[in-house]
Structure formats: C-alpha cells, structure tokens
Design an enzyme around this catalytic site. Structure first.
Site, short mmCIF file in Angstrom:
data_model
loop_
_atom_site.label_atom_id
_atom_site.label_comp_id
_atom_site.label_asym_id
_atom_site.label_seq_id
_atom_site.Cartn_x
_atom_site.Cartn_y
_atom_site.Cartn_z
N GLY A 1 -2.93 28.32 11.43
CA GLY A 1 -2.22 27.13 11.01
C GLY A 1 -1.83 27.08 9.55
O GLY A 1 -1.22 26.11 9.10
N GLN A 2 -2.16 28.13 8.78
CA GLN A 2 -1.82 28.11 7.35
C GLN A 2 -0.31 28.17 7.16
O GLN A 2 0.38 29.01 7.77
CB GLN A 2 -2.48 29.31 6.65
N THR A 3 0.24 27.24 6.38
CA THR A 3 1.68 27.21 6.11
C THR A 3 2.04 27.56 4.68
O THR A 3 3.16 28.00 4.42
CB THR A 3 2.27 25.82 6.44
N VAL A 4 1.12 27.36 3.76
CA VAL A 4 1.34 27.77 2.36
C VAL A 4 0.37 28.91 2.08
O VAL A 4 -0.85 28.74 2.16
CB VAL A 4 1.11 26.61 1.38
N HIS B 1 -6.23 27.66 -0.04
CA HIS B 1 -6.57 26.29 -0.45
C HIS B 1 -7.60 25.69 0.49
O HIS B 1 -7.65 26.03 1.67
CB HIS B 1 -5.32 25.40 -0.47
N HIS C 1 -8.67 22.04 2.01
CA HIS C 1 -8.29 20.64 2.19
C HIS C 1 -9.54 19.77 2.07
O HIS C 1 -10.56 20.05 2.72
CB HIS C 1 -7.74 20.41 3.60
P1 5GP Z 1 -1.76 24.55 5.21
O1 5GP Z 1 -0.99 24.20 6.44
O2 5GP Z 1 -1.22 25.80 4.58
O3 5GP Z 1 -3.26 24.59 5.39
O4 5GP Z 1 -1.54 23.36 4.22
C1 5GP Z 1 -0.55 23.30 3.27
C2 5GP Z 1 -0.63 21.94 2.66
O5 5GP Z 1 0.19 21.93 1.51
C3 5GP Z 1 -0.11 20.81 3.56
O6 5GP Z 1 -1.14 19.84 3.74
C4 5GP Z 1 1.09 20.24 2.82
O7 5GP Z 1 1.17 18.86 2.92
C5 5GP Z 1 0.84 20.70 1.39
N1 5GP Z 1 2.04 20.97 0.61
C6 5GP Z 1 3.11 21.71 0.99
N2 5GP Z 1 4.00 21.80 -0.01
C7 5GP Z 1 3.48 21.09 -1.04
C8 5GP Z 1 3.96 20.81 -2.36
O8 5GP Z 1 5.04 21.24 -2.77
N3 5GP Z 1 3.17 20.04 -3.16
C9 5GP Z 1 1.96 19.58 -2.72
N4 5GP Z 1 1.24 18.81 -3.58
N5 5GP Z 1 1.48 19.82 -1.48
C10 5GP Z 1 2.25 20.56 -0.66
#
Ligand code: 5GP
Ligand code: ZN
Length: 128
Positions: free
Chosen positions: A92-95, A99, A101
């Site tokens: 589920g990682q999108t960035v 990190h 949460h």
């Molecule tokens: P992942 O899905 O990778 O675990 O979570 C990525 C998180 O990064 C998501 O909760 C999303 O809301 C947050 N996010 C994505 N783009 C940005 C951004 O440009 N700035 C900030 N502050 N959060 C972001």
C-alpha cells in the site's frame, strides 16, 4: 511509482511545516489526513524502506515517532493511535520515501475499531 529525491514530495516539504526534527528524522502533518493531527515521521535520508536505513537512523525515526505520539497525547488528550508503516507498493505504500504514520484515534470515529491495522485486508480482518 519510483521516486527520486528530485521528485519526492517529502524531500521538498518546506522546513516551516516541520513540527519536529532531528539530524536524522522529520515530522510533519499528513497532507491528506485521515484523522485530525495525522502525522508522518520520515528519515531525513531519501530511502524507500525504513529497513534501508542503518540502525541508528531507524532508532531516530522511532524516537521522533515516540516524541510526536507523546506530544499529541499531552497537548490534545489523545488516548489511542494507529502507528503504521506501509513497507512496499504491494503493502500500500504510495510515496516511496519511508515514513511512519502516527494516526490519532478517538472513541466513536468508526463503528467498530476492533482489529485496527488488520483491516488492511478487509476479508481477513475479523478473527473474533
Ligand atoms: P503511504 O500510502 O505511502 O503509506 O502514505 C503516503 C502519505 O503521504 C499519505 O497519507 C498522503 O496523504 C501523504 N502525502 C502525499 N503527498 C503529500 C504531500 O505532498 N504532503 C504531505 N504533507 N503529505 C503527503
Ligand atoms: Zn524523499
């Protein structure tokens, strides 16, 4: 979604938006929060997985997550959290900048919170 440091949204976060930081880690509010005060804790170094870090950097990420969690508890009276890591795209990682949460939870924010992070796979979450 491969991201280099140049295109990474977390590497370009304005330091004015950092709510806590150290030599190795940064905390800032999630841009698309699923709860009030939803916070992300990241390593300063751009790596995809927390487990690409050396142990001292990992420790610093978790130390800062602990600081954030205690601060949210003390300042806002939050008593429960989901602390989570999506480690890899299939998870589920999108960035692709590692990190943690830190997601505050309050009584009544869902009909039945039992299972918490088990709901990443909804069909299997319920064991009770
Ligand atoms: P992942 O899905 O990778 O675990 O979570 C990525 C998180 O990064 C998501 O909760 C999303 O809301 C947050 N996010 C994505 N783009 C940005 C951004 O440009 N700035 C900030 N502050 N959060 C972001
Ligand atoms: Zn990055």
């Amino acid at each position: 979604m491969a991201e280099s440091r140049d295109t990474c949204p977390f590497c370009s976060i304005d330091p004015k938006r950092w709510i806590a930081s150290s030599d190795a880690a940064i905390a800032f509010l999630d841009g698309f929060p699923i709860a009030e005060h939803h916070t992300l804790v990241i390593p300063q170094r751009h790596v995809a997985s927390l487990f690409d870090l050396d142990v001292s950097e990992q420790a610093e990420v978790w130390r800062l997550a602990s600081e954030v969690r205690h601060r949210l508890a003390d300042e806002f009276g939050i008593e429960a959290f989901n602390i989570g890591v999506n480690d890899g795209v299939p998870a589920g990682q999108t960035v692709l900048h590692a990190h943690v949460h830190v997601i505050p939870r309050v009584t009544g924010d869902s009909d039945d919170p039992r299972g918490g992070i088990r709901w990443v796979i909804p069909d299997k979450a319920r064991y009770w």
